[in-house]
Design a protein around this motif. Structure first.
Motif, PDB file in Angstrom:
ATOM      1  N   GLY A   1      65.104  46.326 189.742  1.00 48.31           N
ATOM      2  CA  GLY A   1      65.126  47.791 189.827  1.00 48.31           C
ATOM      3  C   GLY A   1      63.717  48.341 189.741  1.00 48.31           C
ATOM      4  N   ALA A   2      63.476  49.462 190.461  1.00 45.45           N
ATOM      5  CA  ALA A   2      62.159  50.095 190.395  1.00 45.45           C
ATOM      6  C   ALA A   2      62.043  50.877 189.094  1.00 45.45           C
ATOM      7  CB  ALA A   2      61.974  51.022 191.584  1.00 45.45           C
ATOM      8  N   PRO A   3      60.928  50.725 188.366  1.00 44.23           N
ATOM      9  CA  PRO A   3      60.746  51.498 187.136  1.00 44.23           C
ATOM     10  C   PRO A   3      60.761  52.997 187.428  1.00 44.23           C
ATOM     11  CG  PRO A   3      59.052  49.800 187.362  1.00 44.23           C
ATOM     12  CD  PRO A   3      59.777  49.865 188.668  1.00 44.23           C
TER      13      PRO A   3
ATOM     14  N   PHE B   1      55.604  51.185 188.993  1.00 43.69           N
ATOM     15  CA  PHE B   1      54.584  50.690 188.056  1.00 43.69           C
ATOM     16  C   PHE B   1      53.366  51.618 188.064  1.00 43.69           C
ATOM     17  CE2 PHE B   1      50.577  48.284 187.782  1.00 43.69           C
ATOM     18  CZ  PHE B   1      50.683  47.709 186.523  1.00 43.69           C
ATOM     19  N   ILE B   2      52.896  51.952 189.275  1.00 46.45           N
ATOM     20  CA  ILE B   2      51.706  52.805 189.393  1.00 46.45           C
ATOM     21  C   ILE B   2      51.975  54.178 188.765  1.00 46.45           C
ATOM     22  CG2 ILE B   2      50.320  54.083 191.111  1.00 46.45           C
ATOM     23  CD1 ILE B   2      50.452  51.489 192.856  1.00 46.45           C
ATOM     24  N   GLY B   3      53.151  54.731 189.044  1.00 48.18           N
ATOM     25  CA  GLY B   3      53.496  56.047 188.488  1.00 48.18           C
ATOM     26  C   GLY B   3      53.581  56.019 186.972  1.00 48.18           C
ATOM     27  N   GLN B   4      54.219  54.984 186.426  1.00 50.35           N
ATOM     28  CA  GLN B   4      54.346  54.903 184.968  1.00 50.35           C
ATOM     29  C   GLN B   4      52.969  54.745 184.321  1.00 50.35           C
ATOM     30  OE1 GLN B   4      57.230  51.828 183.901  1.00 50.35           O
ATOM     31  NE2 GLN B   4      58.895  53.331 183.937  1.00 50.35           N
TER      32      GLN B   4
ATOM     33  N   GLU C   1      58.516  51.815 178.592  1.00 53.05           N
ATOM     34  CA  GLU C   1      58.150  51.673 180.007  1.00 53.05           C
ATOM     35  C   GLU C   1      57.363  50.381 180.259  1.00 53.05           C
ATOM     36  OE1 GLU C   1      56.619  55.356 181.629  1.00 53.05           O
ATOM     37  OE2 GLU C   1      58.596  56.297 181.389  1.00 53.05           O
ATOM     38  N   GLU C   2      56.613  49.928 179.247  1.00 55.22           N
ATOM     39  CA  GLU C   2      55.943  48.627 179.412  1.00 55.22           C
ATOM     40  C   GLU C   2      56.983  47.524 179.623  1.00 55.22           C
ATOM     41  OE1 GLU C   2      52.736  47.918 179.901  1.00 55.22           O
ATOM     42  OE2 GLU C   2      52.477  50.079 179.872  1.00 55.22           O
TER      43      GLU C   2
END
Ligand SMILES: [Fe+2]
Ligand SMILES: [Fe+2]
Length: 293
Positions: A12-14, A81-84, A178-179
């Motif tokens: 799944g995409a974060p 990942f980049i957004g988080q 989120e990590e």
């Protein structure tokens, strides 16, 4: 060594959550905001200081190879990942502004603005590295953050200490969750871009040996800059407490896992923990719903 792609369980995409924390409101933060523990407060401050430039570098490392990713699912996960990570850096910068104002001068060292001369120098330095080595460094750092995040979210003692500064606790719990949500993204991008085991493991040996001594030295230096912390007996007792406590004890063995050929971040099952904290923080009665913009 094998370059075969591992079978991944995380697909799944974060989810990127746009957060806004309000540090120092309504009550100003205590100088030693981690329940009065000098060592833990300085350690947390330095980690917070390092996150924004570190996470910006992680994002750049993934972007450097993004053209090589064909898998649409992995592309979406990389975007998550980049957004988080971008959001983590933005919110830690707000905390770091407060920490600098409170008298944590070392926080200033990595506290530079995007586009500043210091950031440009860092980008020039990291561009000297081959893209895959840069990405392997990100994957290694993500293993550190995953292990620390799991400790933060599973330790009643750390939660109790953090609850003395609720806004900092909320930031750390959101960041830790989120990590764990994106723990394998940089790793899978590394693999998908052709990164092999030799470089992955070789790159980790440097922080495996050096990270804890380096951080300990930085914490010692930070405490020396804080006249209210010049209490050697108390600081020594607290330092022993941190080394033997739930954040650090056994950490080296968990980092060593990453050095095993064939290791994948999903080998360590954090899914039940992720689901529990997703519900706690962002479920229908989530504690942090009012912090989502
Ligand atoms: Fe992060
Ligand atoms: Fe991360």
């Amino acid at each position: 060594m094998s370059k075969t792609l591992p079978s991944t369980r995380t697909t799944g995409a974060p989810q990127v959550r746009r957060m806004r924390f309000r540090f120092g409101e309504p009550e100003p933060l205590n100088r030693h905001f981690a329940d009065g523990d000098i060592v833990l407060s300085h350690l947390t401050a330095l980690l917070s200081a390092a996150f924004p430039p570190g996470e910006d570098s992680f994002v750049r490392s993934v972007r450097r190879v993004s053209g090589e990713i064909d898998d649409p699912v992995l592309k979406k996960r990389a975007a998550g990942f980049i957004g988080q990570e971008a959001m983590h850096g933005q919110q830690h910068r707000l905390l770091n502004d407060q920490l600098v104002a409170m008298g944590y001068p070392l926080v200033r060292v990595p506290h530079f603005a995007p586009g500043s001369r210091r950031e440009k120098a860092l980008i020039r330095a990291e561009n000297l590295l081959p893209a895959r080595v840069h990405l392997a460094a990100t994957a290694a750092a993500e293993h550190f953050t995953t292990m620390l995040a799991r400790r933060v979210l599973t330790s009643p003692e750390l939660q109790s200490i953090a609850s003395t500064s609720p806004e900092v606790r909320d930031l750390l719990n959101w960041h830790a969750l989120e990590e764990l949500e994106h723990k394998s993204v940089a790793f899978d991008v590394y693999r998908a871009s052709g990164g092999g085991e030799l470089v992955r493991i070789g790159v980790m040996t440097i922080p495996y040996v050096g990270a804890i001594p380096f951080i300990a030295a930085a914490v010692g230096l930070s405490i020396l800059t804080d006249p209210t912390a010049w209490r050697p007996v108390r600081v020594t007792r607290q330092a022993v407490g941190v080394l033997r406590g739930p954040l650090v004890k056994g950490l080296q063995a968990e980092i060593r896992e990453y050095l095993r050929p064939g290791f994948h971040p999903d080998d360590i099952d954090t899914e039940p923990l992720v689901r529990r904290w997703q519900e706690e923080l962002f479920g229908s009665d989530g504690e942090l719903l009012d912090r989502v913009r």
